[in-house]
Design a protein around this motif. Structure first.
Motif, PDB file in Angstrom:
ATOM      1  N   GLN A   1     -15.651   1.336  -0.520  1.00  0.00           N
ATOM      2  CA  GLN A   1     -16.865   0.655  -0.075  1.00  0.00           C
ATOM      3  C   GLN A   1     -17.214   0.988   1.371  1.00  0.00           C
ATOM      4  OE1 GLN A   1     -15.767  -3.405  -1.048  1.00  0.00           O
ATOM      5  NE2 GLN A   1     -17.060  -3.423  -2.887  1.00  0.00           N
TER       6      GLN A   1
ATOM      7  N   LYS B   1     -10.688  -0.329  -3.514  1.00  0.00           N
ATOM      8  CA  LYS B   1     -12.094  -0.734  -3.560  1.00  0.00           C
ATOM      9  C   LYS B   1     -12.666  -0.894  -2.155  1.00  0.00           C
ATOM     10  CE  LYS B   1     -15.185  -4.200  -5.609  1.00  0.00           C
ATOM     11  NZ  LYS B   1     -15.249  -5.479  -6.367  1.00  0.00           N
ATOM     12  N   VAL B   2     -11.877  -1.517  -1.268  1.00  0.00           N
ATOM     13  CA  VAL B   2     -12.319  -1.701   0.120  1.00  0.00           C
ATOM     14  C   VAL B   2     -12.516  -0.353   0.804  1.00  0.00           C
ATOM     15  CG1 VAL B   2     -11.620  -2.561   2.395  1.00  0.00           C
ATOM     16  CG2 VAL B   2     -11.280  -3.974   0.359  1.00  0.00           C
TER      17      VAL B   2
ATOM     18  N   ASN C   1       0.808  -1.222   0.000  1.00  0.00           N
ATOM     19  CA  ASN C   1       0.000   0.000   0.000  1.00  0.00           C
ATOM     20  C   ASN C   1       0.842   1.273   0.000  1.00  0.00           C
ATOM     21  OD1 ASN C   1      -2.473  -1.463   0.104  1.00  0.00           O
ATOM     22  ND2 ASN C   1      -2.128  -1.825   2.273  1.00  0.00           N
TER      23      ASN C   1
ATOM     24  N   LYS D   1     -10.066  -2.543 -14.096  1.00  0.00           N
ATOM     25  CA  LYS D   1     -10.005  -3.684 -13.180  1.00  0.00           C
ATOM     26  C   LYS D   1     -11.398  -4.178 -12.789  1.00  0.00           C
ATOM     27  CE  LYS D   1      -8.291  -6.441  -9.899  1.00  0.00           C
ATOM     28  NZ  LYS D   1      -7.578  -7.702 -10.225  1.00  0.00           N
ATOM     29  N   PHE D   2     -12.307  -3.248 -12.461  1.00  0.00           N
ATOM     30  CA  PHE D   2     -13.588  -3.639 -11.880  1.00  0.00           C
ATOM     31  C   PHE D   2     -14.808  -3.352 -12.773  1.00  0.00           C
ATOM     32  CE2 PHE D   2     -10.823  -2.597  -8.189  1.00  0.00           C
ATOM     33  CZ  PHE D   2     -10.713  -3.873  -7.668  1.00  0.00           C
TER      34      PHE D   2
ATOM     35  N   ASP E   1      -2.764  -4.649  -8.835  1.00  0.00           N
ATOM     36  CA  ASP E   1      -3.952  -5.406  -8.426  1.00  0.00           C
ATOM     37  C   ASP E   1      -4.186  -5.301  -6.925  1.00  0.00           C
ATOM     38  OD1 ASP E   1      -4.426  -6.166 -11.013  1.00  0.00           O
ATOM     39  OD2 ASP E   1      -3.610  -8.196 -10.794  1.00  0.00           O
ATOM     40  N   LYS E   2      -3.129  -5.446  -6.140  1.00  0.00           N
ATOM     41  CA  LYS E   2      -3.259  -5.367  -4.684  1.00  0.00           C
ATOM     42  C   LYS E   2      -3.728  -3.976  -4.236  1.00  0.00           C
ATOM     43  CE  LYS E   2      -1.838  -9.507  -3.437  1.00  0.00           C
ATOM     44  NZ  LYS E   2      -2.698 -10.448  -2.678  1.00  0.00           N
ATOM     45  N   ARG E   3      -3.180  -2.944  -4.864  1.00  0.00           N
ATOM     46  CA  ARG E   3      -3.522  -1.581  -4.463  1.00  0.00           C
ATOM     47  C   ARG E   3      -4.930  -1.205  -4.896  1.00  0.00           C
ATOM     48  NH1 ARG E   3       2.527   0.699  -6.108  1.00  0.00           N
ATOM     49  NH2 ARG E   3       3.550  -0.036  -4.201  1.00  0.00           N
ATOM     50  N   LEU E   4      -5.352  -1.687  -6.063  1.00  0.00           N
ATOM     51  CA  LEU E   4      -6.728  -1.422  -6.505  1.00  0.00           C
ATOM     52  C   LEU E   4      -7.733  -2.158  -5.627  1.00  0.00           C
ATOM     53  CD1 LEU E   4      -6.287  -1.492 -10.391  1.00  0.00           C
ATOM     54  CD2 LEU E   4      -6.760   0.508  -8.959  1.00  0.00           C
ATOM     55  N   GLN E   5      -7.386  -3.354  -5.189  1.00  0.00           N
ATOM     56  CA  GLN E   5      -8.254  -4.070  -4.256  1.00  0.00           C
ATOM     57  C   GLN E   5      -8.394  -3.284  -2.944  1.00  0.00           C
ATOM     58  OE1 GLN E   5     -10.110  -6.640  -4.636  1.00  0.00           O
ATOM     59  NE2 GLN E   5      -9.329  -7.771  -6.411  1.00  0.00           N
ATOM     60  N   LYS E   6      -7.283  -2.726  -2.485  1.00  0.00           N
ATOM     61  CA  LYS E   6      -7.315  -1.903  -1.276  1.00  0.00           C
ATOM     62  C   LYS E   6      -8.174  -0.661  -1.492  1.00  0.00           C
ATOM     63  CE  LYS E   6      -5.915  -0.234   2.736  1.00  0.00           C
ATOM     64  NZ  LYS E   6      -6.304  -0.835   4.039  1.00  0.00           N
TER      65      LYS E   6
END
Length: 279
Positions: free
Chosen positions: A241, A237-238, A193, A269-270, A230-235
């Protein structure tokens, strides 16, 4: 960006005893994420400006009311001017041999903890301020007893900090000579991150970019650029949300230089814009 070997670039006479060395460092321009190979443990006594150091596992920032003790290694330095037009700090370098001699004389043979922490933040007080004022490279350049004086100054600040901070400082000093480099995977995952570039993380791993990529793919079955994105975009998104932050609040922390690039990557990505989640 070229790697700076410190303190070697500051030492004029390489034939002199290098166990202890003081240097008055000044600059008039900001430096961001400069690659530094720190060859000796070092006190950084900041006088004017702001300093941030990126390590293999974390980042620390200090101001002129604090001092920083750094373990030798490959680090990224950011040094910024504040309200003044100059950045100024006093650097006090010491060898592992000097540290080992001090520890054997004044401390117990303890087993250190938190070996992964390569720094110790010192809160300045009146005594430390007076010590810093007495520490100047010019004061030791032409003195016949400079080596003896520096040894006394080294013992002085170390003993004072042992008294000020107690066991945590003692354990930290022992940790300075107990471990050289953080594990590869630990370095990678501690920067998921962060906004460091792949080549900067490779530097923190003491690897060339090509070697780093080869090791990375072997460990994670993915190119590092894609994996970190990918890891940072997942973070991201969380965070969105959760509903407390907007895309404009997080894109820098996720590793993007501007909101537009972040929004494009997020949608790729999403399949939706980040604003659709945060609204």
């Amino acid at each position: 960006m070229a790697i700076e070997n410190i303190p070697e670039i500051y030492i004029k006479d390489s034939t002199k005893n290098s166990d202890l060395f003081v240097y008055d460092f000044k600059m008039s321009n900001d430096v961001v994420k400069s690659k530094v190979n720190l060859g000796m443990n070092m006190f950084s006594f900041l006088q004017v400006g702001k300093k941030q150091v990126h390590f293999s596992g974390n980042t620390v920032a200090v101001n002129k009311d604090q001092s920083l003790l750094l373990k030798k290694g490959n680090w990224l330095w950011t040094e910024l001017l504040d309200t003044e037009t100059i950045y100024y700090c006093k650097l006090f370098f010491f060898s592992e041999q000097k540290l080992t001699d001090f520890l054997s004389k004044y401390t117990n043979n303890v087993k250190p903890y938190k070996e992964e922490v390569p720094y110790f933040v010192i809160e300045n007080d009146d005594y430390i301020a007076a010590f810093i004022s007495s520490l100047s490279s010019k004061a030791f350049e032409k003195n016949n007893y400079s080596s003896a004086l520096l040894s006394l100054k080294f013992d002085e600040i170390m003993l004072y900090l042992l008294d000020k901070y107690g066991n945590p400082f003692e354990y930290y000093l022992h940790a300075l000579i107990s471990k050289e480099i953080s594990p590869f995977n630990s370095t990678i995952e501690s920067h998921i991150n962060s906004n460091l570039k792949v080549e900067e993380i490779a530097f923190l791993c003491n690897m060339s970019l090509s070697t780093f990529k080869r090791h990375f793919i072997a460990a994670y079955n993915s190119p590092p650029g894609q994996w970190f994105q990918d890891k940072r975009l997942q973070k991201a998104k969380v965070l969105l949300q959760e509903g407390h932050l907007k895309p404009s609040d997080i894109y820098l922390d996720i590793g993007y230089n501007n909101l537009s690039n972040f929004s494009t990557a997020f949608k790729n990505k999403f399949g939706i814009n980040p604003t659709e989640i945060s609204n």
